[in-house]
Design a protein around this motif. Structure first.
Motif, PDB file in Angstrom:
ATOM      1  N   GLY A 106      -2.911  10.060   3.662  1.00 52.09           N
ATOM      2  CA  GLY A 106      -3.897   9.519   2.724  1.00 52.09           C
ATOM      3  C   GLY A 106      -4.824   8.463   3.315  1.00 52.09           C
ATOM      4  O   GLY A 106      -5.869   8.175   2.737  1.00 52.09           O
ATOM      5  N   GLY A 107      -4.408   7.849   4.431  1.00 47.97           N
ATOM      6  CA  GLY A 107      -5.271   6.862   5.074  1.00 47.97           C
ATOM      7  C   GLY A 107      -4.698   5.464   5.126  1.00 47.97           C
ATOM      8  O   GLY A 107      -5.394   4.520   5.510  1.00 47.97           O
ATOM      9  N   LYS A 108      -3.408   5.301   4.811  1.00 50.11           N
ATOM     10  CA  LYS A 108      -2.797   3.962   4.779  1.00 50.11           C
ATOM     11  C   LYS A 108      -2.827   3.296   6.152  1.00 50.11           C
ATOM     12  O   LYS A 108      -3.229   2.135   6.279  1.00 50.11           O
ATOM     13  N   SER A 109      -2.371   4.016   7.166  1.00 47.88           N
ATOM     14  CA  SER A 109      -2.327   3.406   8.505  1.00 47.88           C
ATOM     15  C   SER A 109      -3.738   3.195   9.053  1.00 47.88           C
ATOM     16  O   SER A 109      -3.990   2.210   9.763  1.00 47.88           O
ATOM     17  N   THR A 110      -4.633   4.094   8.713  1.00 44.20           N
ATOM     18  CA  THR A 110      -6.029   3.918   9.145  1.00 44.20           C
ATOM     19  C   THR A 110      -6.581   2.626   8.554  1.00 44.20           C
ATOM     20  O   THR A 110      -7.225   1.831   9.251  1.00 44.20           O
ATOM     21  N   LEU A 111      -6.294   2.408   7.271  1.00 39.14           N
ATOM     22  CA  LEU A 111      -6.761   1.167   6.636  1.00 39.14           C
ATOM     23  C   LEU A 111      -6.085  -0.045   7.263  1.00 39.14           C
ATOM     24  O   LEU A 111      -6.724  -1.065   7.521  1.00 39.14           O
ATOM     25  N   MET A 112      -4.780   0.089   7.543  1.00 39.60           N
ATOM     26  CA  MET A 112      -4.088  -1.050   8.140  1.00 39.60           C
ATOM     27  C   MET A 112      -4.667  -1.406   9.514  1.00 39.60           C
ATOM     28  O   MET A 112      -4.809  -2.582   9.838  1.00 39.60           O
ATOM     29  N   ASN A 113      -5.009  -0.402  10.288  1.00 35.31           N
ATOM     30  CA  ASN A 113      -5.621  -0.685  11.595  1.00 35.31           C
ATOM     31  C   ASN A 113      -6.953  -1.409  11.435  1.00 35.31           C
ATOM     32  O   ASN A 113      -7.319  -2.233  12.277  1.00 35.31           O
ATOM     33  N   GLU A 139      -2.582   1.983  -4.442  1.00 36.84           N
ATOM     34  CA  GLU A 139      -2.269   3.364  -4.067  1.00 36.84           C
ATOM     35  C   GLU A 139      -3.501   4.012  -3.444  1.00 36.84           C
ATOM     36  O   GLU A 139      -4.607   3.895  -3.982  1.00 36.84           O
ATOM     37  N   ILE A 140      -3.271   4.677  -2.321  1.00 34.59           N
ATOM     38  CA  ILE A 140      -4.355   5.368  -1.625  1.00 34.59           C
ATOM     39  C   ILE A 140      -4.024   6.845  -1.504  1.00 34.59           C
ATOM     40  O   ILE A 140      -2.926   7.214  -1.076  1.00 34.59           O
ATOM     41  N   MET A 141      -4.977   7.666  -1.911  1.00 36.67           N
ATOM     42  CA  MET A 141      -4.827   9.124  -1.774  1.00 36.67           C
ATOM     43  C   MET A 141      -6.118   9.698  -1.257  1.00 36.67           C
ATOM     44  O   MET A 141      -7.195   9.355  -1.770  1.00 36.67           O
ATOM     45  N   GLY A 164      -7.957   9.115   1.097  1.00 36.64           N
ATOM     46  CA  GLY A 164      -8.980   8.174   1.553  1.00 36.64           C
ATOM     47  C   GLY A 164      -9.661   7.375   0.465  1.00 36.64           C
ATOM     48  O   GLY A 164     -10.690   6.744   0.714  1.00 36.64           O
ATOM     49  N   ARG A 165      -9.079   7.392  -0.745  1.00 38.59           N
ATOM     50  CA  ARG A 165      -9.646   6.598  -1.838  1.00 38.59           C
ATOM     51  C   ARG A 165      -8.539   5.808  -2.524  1.00 38.59           C
ATOM     52  O   ARG A 165      -7.404   6.286  -2.614  1.00 38.59           O
ATOM     53  N   ILE A 166      -8.905   4.627  -3.029  1.00 41.94           N
ATOM     54  CA  ILE A 166      -7.945   3.874  -3.838  1.00 41.94           C
ATOM     55  C   ILE A 166      -7.881   4.527  -5.208  1.00 41.94           C
ATOM     56  O   ILE A 166      -8.906   4.664  -5.889  1.00 41.94           O
ATOM     57  N   THR A 167      -6.678   4.956  -5.577  1.00 45.98           N
ATOM     58  CA  THR A 167      -6.533   5.677  -6.842  1.00 45.98           C
ATOM     59  C   THR A 167      -5.855   4.824  -7.903  1.00 45.98           C
ATOM     60  O   THR A 167      -5.874   5.183  -9.076  1.00 45.98           O
ATOM     61  N   ASP A 168      -5.250   3.723  -7.516  1.00 47.16           N
ATOM     62  CA  ASP A 168      -4.612   2.857  -8.513  1.00 47.16           C
ATOM     63  C   ASP A 168      -4.364   1.487  -7.895  1.00 47.16           C
ATOM     64  O   ASP A 168      -4.051   1.394  -6.706  1.00 47.16           O
ATOM     65  N   VAL A 169      -4.541   0.444  -8.700  1.00 50.60           N
ATOM     66  CA  VAL A 169      -4.199  -0.922  -8.294  1.00 50.60           C
ATOM     67  C   VAL A 169      -3.505  -1.551  -9.487  1.00 50.60           C
ATOM     68  O   VAL A 169      -4.048  -1.538 -10.582  1.00 50.60           O
ATOM     69  N   ARG A 170      -2.298  -2.038  -9.278  1.00 53.55           N
ATOM     70  CA  ARG A 170      -1.634  -2.675 -10.423  1.00 53.55           C
ATOM     71  C   ARG A 170      -0.690  -3.783  -9.981  1.00 53.55           C
ATOM     72  O   ARG A 170      -0.042  -3.672  -8.931  1.00 53.55           O
ATOM     73  N   PRO A 171      -0.625  -4.849 -10.798  1.00 52.42           N
ATOM     74  CA  PRO A 171       0.379  -5.871 -10.514  1.00 52.42           C
ATOM     75  C   PRO A 171       1.757  -5.286 -10.813  1.00 52.42           C
ATOM     76  O   PRO A 171       1.893  -4.439 -11.698  1.00 52.42           O
ATOM     77  N   THR A 172       2.772  -5.715 -10.093  1.00 46.59           N
ATOM     78  CA  THR A 172       4.124  -5.222 -10.362  1.00 46.59           C
ATOM     79  C   THR A 172       4.726  -5.986 -11.532  1.00 46.59           C
ATOM     80  O   THR A 172       4.213  -7.035 -11.934  1.00 46.59           O
ATOM     81  N   ALA A 173       5.833  -5.464 -12.037  1.00 43.72           N
ATOM     82  CA  ALA A 173       6.524  -6.132 -13.141  1.00 43.72           C
ATOM     83  C   ALA A 173       6.928  -7.540 -12.729  1.00 43.72           C
ATOM     84  O   ALA A 173       6.797  -8.488 -13.498  1.00 43.72           O
ATOM     85  N   GLY A 174       7.385  -7.680 -11.493  1.00 42.79           N
ATOM     86  CA  GLY A 174       7.796  -9.001 -10.998  1.00 42.79           C
ATOM     87  C   GLY A 174       6.645  -9.991 -11.025  1.00 42.79           C
ATOM     88  O   GLY A 174       6.790 -11.134 -11.446  1.00 42.79           O
ATOM     89  N   ALA A 175       5.468  -9.551 -10.580  1.00 48.36           N
ATOM     90  CA  ALA A 175       4.308 -10.449 -10.545  1.00 48.36           C
ATOM     91  C   ALA A 175       3.898 -10.814 -11.962  1.00 48.36           C
ATOM     92  O   ALA A 175       3.539 -11.955 -12.249  1.00 48.36           O
ATOM     93  N   ARG A 176       3.972  -9.847 -12.885  1.00 52.48           N
ATOM     94  CA  ARG A 176       3.589 -10.133 -14.279  1.00 52.48           C
ATOM     95  C   ARG A 176       4.551 -11.135 -14.897  1.00 52.48           C
ATOM     96  O   ARG A 176       4.141 -12.048 -15.599  1.00 52.48           O
ATOM     97  N   ILE A 210       0.868  -1.173   0.000  1.00 54.92           N
ATOM     98  CA  ILE A 210       0.000   0.000   0.000  1.00 54.92           C
ATOM     99  C   ILE A 210       0.905   1.223   0.000  1.00 54.92           C
ATOM    100  O   ILE A 210       1.791   1.348   0.859  1.00 54.92           O
ATOM    101  N   VAL A 211       0.701   2.085  -0.994  1.00 58.35           N
ATOM    102  CA  VAL A 211       1.537   3.282  -1.133  1.00 58.35           C
ATOM    103  C   VAL A 211       0.616   4.504  -1.213  1.00 58.35           C
ATOM    104  O   VAL A 211      -0.603   4.367  -1.371  1.00 58.35           O
ATOM    105  N   GLY A 212       1.247   5.682  -1.165  1.00 64.82           N
ATOM    106  CA  GLY A 212       0.473   6.912  -1.308  1.00 64.82           C
ATOM    107  C   GLY A 212       0.959   7.975  -0.347  1.00 64.82           C
ATOM    108  O   GLY A 212       1.697   7.688   0.597  1.00 64.82           O
TER     109      GLY A 212
END
Ligand SMILES: Nc1ncnc2c1ncn2[C@@H]1O[C@H](COP(=O)(O)OP(=O)(O)OP(=O)(O)O)[C@@H](O)[C@H]1O
Ligand SMILES: [Mg+2]
Length: 269
Positions: free
Chosen positions: A77-84, A248-250, A252-264, A71-73
């Motif tokens: 943006g709300g990352k730790s709030t979501l993690m909790n 990616e969270i900005m 309080g909203r998810i603004t992007d979700v993508r597989p990484t190059a490694g996963a692809r 989770i980045v951003g």
């Protein structure tokens, strides 16, 4: 190949899913086989009458079994709030959450605490070790809450510290350890009850890059060799790229979700 972790597998045998009664899906959630299935999560804080602050605006977040997701951003943006919320340390204002198909918010706080301690391990930027306790006592503590007897928890704590390369520091207190060593103790503690999920909130944030690298390598081992699912919050884009998927969270909203190059690349092979 034998690794420090390979002999840990299967040690803490769990009940096979077939043997357990199927958990009822949470209201509005189908049983998807996901480890984490959160829908429409809203979190609003009351920050003094009359103002309310909504920091998560209807987040849908999921993680597969054994997935390594970042989770980045930007800050705030709300990352730790979501993690909790993922970690069941807090409840949302609105939304549904199923963990391994079990409805989380149907549980009482007491049930939730027990469920959390058996299923989720936490790793924080500032380690959150207990200062008056040595490494062994810190790692053994979650097992004490889980009702493991002292002999067994001390033996497992020692084994976990050995796995983390901390076998010669088990009686050191946190103030007698370096940052990287403290984080390895914290990781051993997170593994104490053999959880399916590790939640790491900027675990390399307080470490120099070389030590952060070592800690990241440990996460890869926990993922690949012990099959742990990991939700990894980071401000480091290069480390995020090493995981399987980036959310990616900005604001309080998810603004992007993508597989990484490694996963692809992994999928293609
Ligand atoms: N208990 C609280 N009461 C009121 N507002 C809060 C509370 N906890 C967090 N917030 C607010 O929620 C927002 C999100 O905070 P959060 O800690 O989740 O951000 P973050 O993405 O983890 O940021 P960082 O990268 O700096 O750690 C912030 O605006 C913060 O001020
Ligand atoms: Mg944060």
């Amino acid at each position: 190949m034998s690794t420090p972790f390979s002999n840990m597998r299967g040690k803490h045998r769990r009940v096979e899913p077939e043997a357990a009664a199927p958990a009822a899906p949470a209201a509005g959630l189908a049983d998807t086989g996901l480890l984490i299935d959160m829908r429409n999560i809203v979190k609003t804080y009351n920050v003094g009458e009359p103002s309310e602050l909504t920091v998560l605006h209807g987040i849908d977040f999921h993680a597969e079994q054994r997935e390594f997701v970042s989770i980045v951003g930007p800050s705030g943006g709300g990352k730790s709030t979501l993690m909790n919320l993922i970690g069941m340390l807090d409840r949302p204002t609105e939304g549904a959450y199923a963990f391994n198909g079990e409805p989380v918010y149907a549980k009482t706080d007491r049930e939730l605490a027990a469920y959390r301690s058996g299923n989720i391990g936490f790793i924080f930027q500032n380690f959150n070790l207990i200062g008056r306790m040595d490494a062994l006592q810190n790692v053994a503590m979650p097992m004490m809450y889980a009702g493991v007897d002292k002999k067994e928890r001390d033996a497992r704590a020692e084994e976990l510290l050995g796995m983390m390369g901390m076998g010669d520091r088990i009686h050191h207190q946190p103030n007698e350890l370096s940052g990287g060593q403290k984080q390895r103790v914290a990781i051993a503690r997170a593994l104490a009850n053999d959880p399916d999920l590790l939640l790491a909130d900027e675990p390399t944030g307080a470490l120099d890059s070389k030590t952060g690298r070592l800690v990241m390598d440990l996460f890869h081992q926990l993922h690949e060799e012990m099959g742990k699912a990991i939700v990894f919050i980071t401000h480091n884009p290069e480390l995020a790229e090493e995981t399987e998927r980036i959310v990616e969270i900005m604001d309080g909203r998810i603004t992007d979700v993508r597989p990484t190059a490694g996963a692809r690349a992994g999928e293609a092979s």
